[in-house]
Design a protein around this motif. Structure first.
Motif, PDB file in Angstrom:
ATOM      1  N   GLY A  81      11.718   5.903   1.914  1.00  0.00           N
ATOM      2  CA  GLY A  81      12.454   4.964   1.074  1.00  0.00           C
ATOM      3  C   GLY A  81      11.653   4.439  -0.069  1.00  0.00           C
ATOM      4  N   THR A  82      10.352   4.757  -0.145  1.00  0.00           N
ATOM      5  CA  THR A  82       9.529   4.272  -1.232  1.00  0.00           C
ATOM      6  C   THR A  82       9.743   5.056  -2.494  1.00  0.00           C
ATOM      7  OG1 THR A  82       7.690   5.714  -0.650  1.00  0.00           O
ATOM      8  CG2 THR A  82       7.737   3.547   0.357  1.00  0.00           C
TER       9      THR A  82
ATOM     10  N   VAL B  23       6.402  -0.412  -3.304  1.00  0.00           N
ATOM     11  CA  VAL B  23       7.381  -1.441  -2.949  1.00  0.00           C
ATOM     12  C   VAL B  23       6.653  -2.658  -2.409  1.00  0.00           C
ATOM     13  CG1 VAL B  23       9.341  -1.999  -1.456  1.00  0.00           C
ATOM     14  CG2 VAL B  23       9.152   0.282  -2.463  1.00  0.00           C
ATOM     15  N   LEU B  24       6.946  -3.821  -2.968  1.00  0.00           N
ATOM     16  CA  LEU B  24       6.294  -5.052  -2.537  1.00  0.00           C
ATOM     17  C   LEU B  24       6.842  -5.500  -1.187  1.00  0.00           C
ATOM     18  CD1 LEU B  24       5.779  -4.971  -5.642  1.00  0.00           C
ATOM     19  CD2 LEU B  24       5.802  -7.460  -5.575  1.00  0.00           C
TER      20      LEU B  24
ATOM     21  N   VAL C 252      -2.024 -12.518  -4.109  1.00  0.00           N
ATOM     22  CA  VAL C 252      -2.238 -11.451  -3.124  1.00  0.00           C
ATOM     23  C   VAL C 252      -0.929 -10.680  -2.965  1.00  0.00           C
ATOM     24  CG1 VAL C 252      -2.941 -10.884  -0.768  1.00  0.00           C
ATOM     25  CG2 VAL C 252      -3.916 -12.894  -1.913  1.00  0.00           C
ATOM     26  N   VAL C 253      -1.010  -9.370  -3.147  1.00  0.00           N
ATOM     27  CA  VAL C 253       0.170  -8.505  -3.029  1.00  0.00           C
ATOM     28  C   VAL C 253      -0.046  -7.526  -1.884  1.00  0.00           C
ATOM     29  CG1 VAL C 253       1.449  -6.621  -4.140  1.00  0.00           C
ATOM     30  CG2 VAL C 253       0.894  -8.685  -5.437  1.00  0.00           C
ATOM     31  N   ILE C 254       0.969  -7.435  -1.018  1.00  0.00           N
ATOM     32  CA  ILE C 254       0.950  -6.467   0.092  1.00  0.00           C
ATOM     33  C   ILE C 254       2.138  -5.534  -0.104  1.00  0.00           C
ATOM     34  CG2 ILE C 254       0.969  -6.156   2.600  1.00  0.00           C
ATOM     35  CD1 ILE C 254       0.111  -9.126   2.819  1.00  0.00           C
ATOM     36  N   THR C 255       1.888  -4.212  -0.010  1.00  0.00           N
ATOM     37  CA  THR C 255       2.981  -3.253  -0.164  1.00  0.00           C
ATOM     38  C   THR C 255       3.387  -2.684   1.182  1.00  0.00           C
ATOM     39  OG1 THR C 255       1.658  -1.247  -0.375  1.00  0.00           O
ATOM     40  CG2 THR C 255       1.967  -2.569  -2.383  1.00  0.00           C
ATOM     41  N   ASN C 256       4.517  -1.988   1.177  1.00  0.00           N
ATOM     42  CA  ASN C 256       5.004  -1.396   2.427  1.00  0.00           C
ATOM     43  C   ASN C 256       4.119  -0.246   2.908  1.00  0.00           C
ATOM     44  OD1 ASN C 256       5.766   0.302   0.301  1.00  0.00           O
ATOM     45  ND2 ASN C 256       7.448   1.165   1.482  1.00  0.00           N
ATOM     46  N   SER C 257       3.183   0.209   2.092  1.00  0.00           N
ATOM     47  CA  SER C 257       2.258   1.266   2.531  1.00  0.00           C
ATOM     48  C   SER C 257       0.994   0.689   3.151  1.00  0.00           C
ATOM     49  CB  SER C 257       1.888   2.169   1.340  1.00  0.00           C
ATOM     50  OG  SER C 257       1.197   1.435   0.357  1.00  0.00           O
TER      51      SER C 257
ATOM     52  N   GLY D  41      10.603  -6.141  -1.429  1.00  0.00           N
ATOM     53  CA  GLY D  41      11.510  -4.995  -1.435  1.00  0.00           C
ATOM     54  C   GLY D  41      11.702  -4.359  -2.797  1.00  0.00           C
ATOM     55  N   LEU D  42      11.086  -4.944  -3.840  1.00  0.00           N
ATOM     56  CA  LEU D  42      11.234  -4.406  -5.193  1.00  0.00           C
ATOM     57  C   LEU D  42      10.007  -3.587  -5.601  1.00  0.00           C
ATOM     58  CD1 LEU D  42      12.660  -7.467  -7.199  1.00  0.00           C
ATOM     59  CD2 LEU D  42      13.925  -5.691  -5.976  1.00  0.00           C
ATOM     60  N   THR D  43      10.193  -2.652  -6.518  1.00  0.00           N
ATOM     61  CA  THR D  43       9.080  -1.987  -7.178  1.00  0.00           C
ATOM     62  C   THR D  43       8.755  -2.774  -8.445  1.00  0.00           C
ATOM     63  OG1 THR D  43      10.462  -0.571  -8.567  1.00  0.00           O
ATOM     64  CG2 THR D  43       9.908   0.260  -6.363  1.00  0.00           C
ATOM     65  N   ILE D  44       7.611  -2.486  -9.073  1.00  0.00           N
ATOM     66  CA  ILE D  44       7.221  -3.209 -10.282  1.00  0.00           C
ATOM     67  C   ILE D  44       8.255  -2.992 -11.392  1.00  0.00           C
ATOM     68  CG2 ILE D  44       5.798  -1.344 -11.217  1.00  0.00           C
ATOM     69  CD1 ILE D  44       4.951  -5.085 -11.418  1.00  0.00           C
ATOM     70  N   GLU D  45       8.875  -1.789 -11.424  1.00  0.00           N
ATOM     71  CA  GLU D  45       9.877  -1.498 -12.451  1.00  0.00           C
ATOM     72  C   GLU D  45      11.140  -2.332 -12.256  1.00  0.00           C
ATOM     73  OE1 GLU D  45       8.191   0.797 -10.859  1.00  0.00           O
ATOM     74  OE2 GLU D  45       7.047   1.791 -12.440  1.00  0.00           O
ATOM     75  N   GLN D  46      11.391  -2.778 -11.020  1.00  0.00           N
ATOM     76  CA  GLN D  46      12.597  -3.546 -10.735  1.00  0.00           C
ATOM     77  C   GLN D  46      12.430  -5.041 -10.994  1.00  0.00           C
ATOM     78  OE1 GLN D  46      12.941  -2.098  -6.679  1.00  0.00           O
ATOM     79  NE2 GLN D  46      14.725  -0.833  -7.212  1.00  0.00           N
TER      80      GLN D  46
END
Length: 351
Positions: free
Chosen positions: A350-351, A134-135, A151-156, A188-193
Motif C-alpha cells: 500500500g505504500t 507514508v507517514l 520526529v517523523v516515523i514512517t510505515n516502513s 497515512g499521507l505521503t509528502i506529495e499529499q
C-alpha cells in the motif's frame, strides 16, 4: 568441451585447496591429499586440459594452477558442497538480532555488522530510496527555549528527526497539542499529499498561534527527504587486509578507497533489486565496476510483501569461501524475514 567426472573432481580439489591456502595447487598436492586414485602425471595432464578450457590459470611457469573466474563460476554452480553455520555462529546471529531494534536502519546496520564478523569479509547493506514514504506518526518535541525537534516515523519503520527554530514564547504544552494535530492530519499521507487544503485544516485547528506551522512543516519535509535518500552501511572493510590478495599496499588502498564511495556501493546494491528474493553471486569480471573485478560479491534483498526494504552484500576476494558465505546469507535471510515483519508488518504494497 564437456567436463567429465574426473575433470570435475580435480577442479573441485584444486579450488577447495586454493580457497583454504591461497597457494597455487600442483598435481602432486592433488594426488596426495584427495585420494582420487590417479597418478600425478594423469592429474597434470587433466590440469593442462582444464587450463586450456579456461577453468584454471598458471601464475608462473613452474607453479601450480589457480582457478579462473570461469572455474569459480563452474564450482559455485555445480561442484561446491553446501556448508552449515556452527552453533556459535548461529548463536551470535540470534544474539545480535535479539537486541532491541525499533527502526529498519538499525536492523540493517546490525545485520551488516554480524555478517562481517561471521564471514570475515566486508559487508554492505542499503535501504533503497523510499519514494512516497507514508507517514505513520509526527511528533514535535521541545528541546530548549526557541528549539524543537520534529520526529517523523514512517510505515516502513524508519525514524528521522529535524531540529527547528521556533518562537521562545511557545510553551511545551502547546507543542503537545500541535503534535496531536499534525498526527491526526498527516498520518497515512505521503509528502506529495500534504497539500494546501491539508495545511489549511491544520491552520484552523491550531488557532491564532500559527507562527510555528511553517517551521514544523519544513521539519517534516526535511525528515522525509532524509528518508527518501538511500542509506548505506559498511562493516569490516579492514578485514580484507587479512587476505594475501590485498597485501599489496596499492591494491589495499584502492579497495579501501572504493569502500568509502557510498554512492558507488549504493549503485552496486541497487543493481540487485531486479533479482528480488534471489541470492546473486558475481565473480571477478562479472562485476560491472572496474575496481571490483578482482573481488566476488554475494548479495540478496529482503522484502515485505512485494516491496524491497533492504539489500545486503558480502564482498571478498574471488578466493572467497563461497559455501560459508551462502550459508550465512541464507540463514540471515530467514531471520530477517521474521524481524522485518515484526517491525513494519507483512505487507507494504500500500505504500
Amino acid at each position: 568441451m564437456f567436463l567429465d567426472e574426473r575433470k570435475k573432481k580435480i577442479l573441485q580439489s584444486i579450488i577447495d585447496d586454493y580457497i583454504s591456502t591461497a597457494e597455487p595447487v600442483g598435481s602432486r598436492t592433488v594426488a596426495r591429499k584427495h585420494e582420487l586414485g590417479l597418478s600425478s602425471a594423469t592429474i597434470r595432464n587433466e590440469m593442462a586440459d582444464l587450463e586450456e578450457m579456461g577453468y584454471l590459470t598458471q601464475p608462473h611457469t613452474s607453479a601450480g594452477r589457480i582457478p579462473s573466474d570461469k572455474g569459480y563460476r563452474f564450482y559455485v554452480d555445480q561442484l561446491m558442497k553446501q556448508s552449515e553455520l556452527t552453533v556459535d555462529e548461529i548463536c551470535s546471529i540470534k544474539t545480535a538480532m535479539d537486541t532491541k531494534i525499533n527502526e529498519l536502519s538499525q536492523l540493517l546496520k546490525q545485520v551488516s555488522l554480524v555478517m562481517s564478523k561471521i564471514t570475515k569479509y566486508t559487508s554492505m547493506a542499503a535501504i533503497p530510496e523510499r519514494k512516497n514514504s507514508v507517514l505513520k506518526a509526527v511528533q514535535v518535541v521541545p528541546v530548549e527555549k526557541g528549539k524543537a525537534l520534529v520526529v517523523v516515523i514512517t510505515n516502513s519503520g524508519t525514524i528521522k528527526n529535524s531540529l527547528i527554530s521556533i518562537s521562545e514564547s511557545i510553551l511545551p504544552e502547546y507543542l503537545i497539542s500541535v503534535s496531536n494535530i499534525f498526527n491526526e492530519k498527516l498520518s497515512g499521507l505521503t509528502i506529495e499529499q500534504i497539500n494546501m487544503p491539508v495545511i489549511r485544516e491544520i491552520e484552523l485547528l491550531m488557532g491564532p498561534s500559527q507562527e510555528v506551522l511553517m517551521p514544523i512543516l519544513n521539519g517534516v519535509t526535511d525528515c522525509i527527504e532524509q528518508i527518501d535518500s538511500t542509506e548505506v552501511f559498511l562493516e569490516g572493510a579492514i578485514n580484507m587486509l587479512n587476505y594475501p590478495e590485498f597485501s599489496n599496499v596499492e591494491r589495499a588502498r584502492e579497495f579501501l578507497k572504493l569502500m568509502v564511495e557510498k554512492d558507488l556501493i549504493s549503485r552496486v546494491l541497487k543493481d540487485v533489486n531486479a533479482e528480488k528474493d534471489e541470492i546473486v553471486i558475481k565473480i571477478g569480471h562479472e562485476n560491472d565496476i572496474e575496481e571490483m573485478k578482482e573481488c566476488s560479491l554475494v548479495t540478496t534483498t529482503y522484502t515485505a510483501g512485494n516491496v524491497v526494504i533492504g539489500t545486503i552484500g558480502i564482498i571478498g576476494p574471488t578466493r572467497m569461501e563461497y559455501s560459508k558465505v551462502l550459508a550465512a546469507v541464507n540463514f540471515m535471510k530467514n531471520k530477517m524475514k521474521d524481524h522485518v515483519e515484526k517491525l513494519i508488518g507483512k505487507d507494504l504494497s500500500g505504500t
